[in-house]
Scaffold this active site. Structure first.
Site, PDB file in Angstrom:
ATOM      1  N   CYS A 114      -5.974   1.842   6.058  1.00 59.48           N
ATOM      2  CA  CYS A 114      -6.372   0.672   6.676  1.00 59.48           C
ATOM      3  C   CYS A 114      -5.859   0.110   7.935  1.00 59.48           C
ATOM      4  CB  CYS A 114      -6.420  -0.526   5.474  1.00 59.48           C
ATOM      5  SG  CYS A 114      -4.866  -1.128   5.293  1.00 59.48           S
ATOM      6  N   GLU A 127       1.206   3.784   1.976  1.00 56.37           N
ATOM      7  CA  GLU A 127       1.438   4.199   3.264  1.00 56.37           C
ATOM      8  C   GLU A 127       2.782   3.442   3.578  1.00 56.37           C
ATOM      9  OE1 GLU A 127      -1.551   3.452   2.337  1.00 56.37           O
ATOM     10  OE2 GLU A 127      -2.834   4.169   3.930  1.00 56.37           O
ATOM     11  N   HIS A 149       0.795  -1.157   0.159  1.00 59.21           N
ATOM     12  CA  HIS A 149       0.066   0.017  -0.002  1.00 59.21           C
ATOM     13  C   HIS A 149       0.915   1.184   0.065  1.00 59.21           C
ATOM     14  CE1 HIS A 149      -3.851  -1.950   1.585  1.00 59.21           C
ATOM     15  NE2 HIS A 149      -3.358  -2.593   0.675  1.00 59.21           N
ATOM     16  N   CYS A 196      -1.979  -0.504   7.477  1.00 62.71           N
ATOM     17  CA  CYS A 196      -1.286   0.704   7.329  1.00 62.71           C
ATOM     18  C   CYS A 196      -1.051   1.274   8.659  1.00 62.71           C
ATOM     19  CB  CYS A 196      -1.548   1.559   6.291  1.00 62.71           C
ATOM     20  SG  CYS A 196      -1.146   0.678   4.545  1.00 62.71           S
TER      21      CYS A 196
HETATM   22 ZN   LIG Z   1      -3.384   0.018   3.780  1.00 62.83          ZN
END
Ligand SMILES: [Zn+2]
Length: 166
Positions: A91, A63, A61, A94
């Site tokens: 999420c 991040e 992801h 993360c």
């Molecule tokens: Zn994430």
């Protein structure tokens, strides 16, 4: 000029635009367009965009990519005093990485009603038992961030008609 210029209210939008530029790179790679930058002392020390498909990595992801980039550049897996700017609400995965990295502040753009862990589905940053106290701010350039995502999914629905699975 004030000494804490990186906290100037104009700068969240400035850094969010940098995160949006990262999100565009994700789109160009055919990935859901989410981008992130990590800022320390007013400078970008890490950047990344969402790329789980091309990286064959469910943890890739935006991040996480920005945290990895900053960790490499700074030579430290802990990033105290930093602010993470990300175009979409983080999420749970993360959010955990953000806490392990000791990020001080999280600024995100659009809310994510499906997987957002900073208030939309759950709020891990309000969970005092996790013993981490990053401050969070949502809704910065939310319209631009959200529009990029909805435009991406609209274009992908068009492709899905030709048989490409989503
Ligand atoms: Zn994430």
């Amino acid at each position: 000029m004030q000494p804490d210029t990186f906290e100037h209210p104009d700068n969240p939008a400035r850094f969010m635009r940098e995160a949006l530029a990262q999100a565009r790179l994700a789109w160009e790679a055919g990935e859901v367009p989410v981008g992130a930058v990590l800022v320390l002392d007013g400078e970008i020390v890490g950047q990344g965009f969402n790329q789980p498909i091309s990286a064959r990595d469910p943890s890739a992801h935006a991040e996480i990519m920005a945290l990895r980039d900053a960790g490499r550049r700074l030579g430290n897996y802990r990033l105290p005093g930093s602010t993470l700017y990300v175009t979409l609400e983080p999420c749970a995965m993360c959010s955990g990485a953000i806490m392990h990295a000791r990020v001080e502040r999280v600024v995100f753009g659009a809310h994510d009603p499906k997987t957002g862990a900073v208030g939309s589905v759950v709020n891990l940053f309000a969970e005092v038992r996790l013993n981490h106290h990053a401050t969070v701010e949502g809704g910065v350039l939310a319209e631009e961030c959200g529009t990029m995502l909805s435009a991406f999914f609209a274009s992908r629905r068009g492709k899905a008609k030709t048989g490409e699975a989503s």
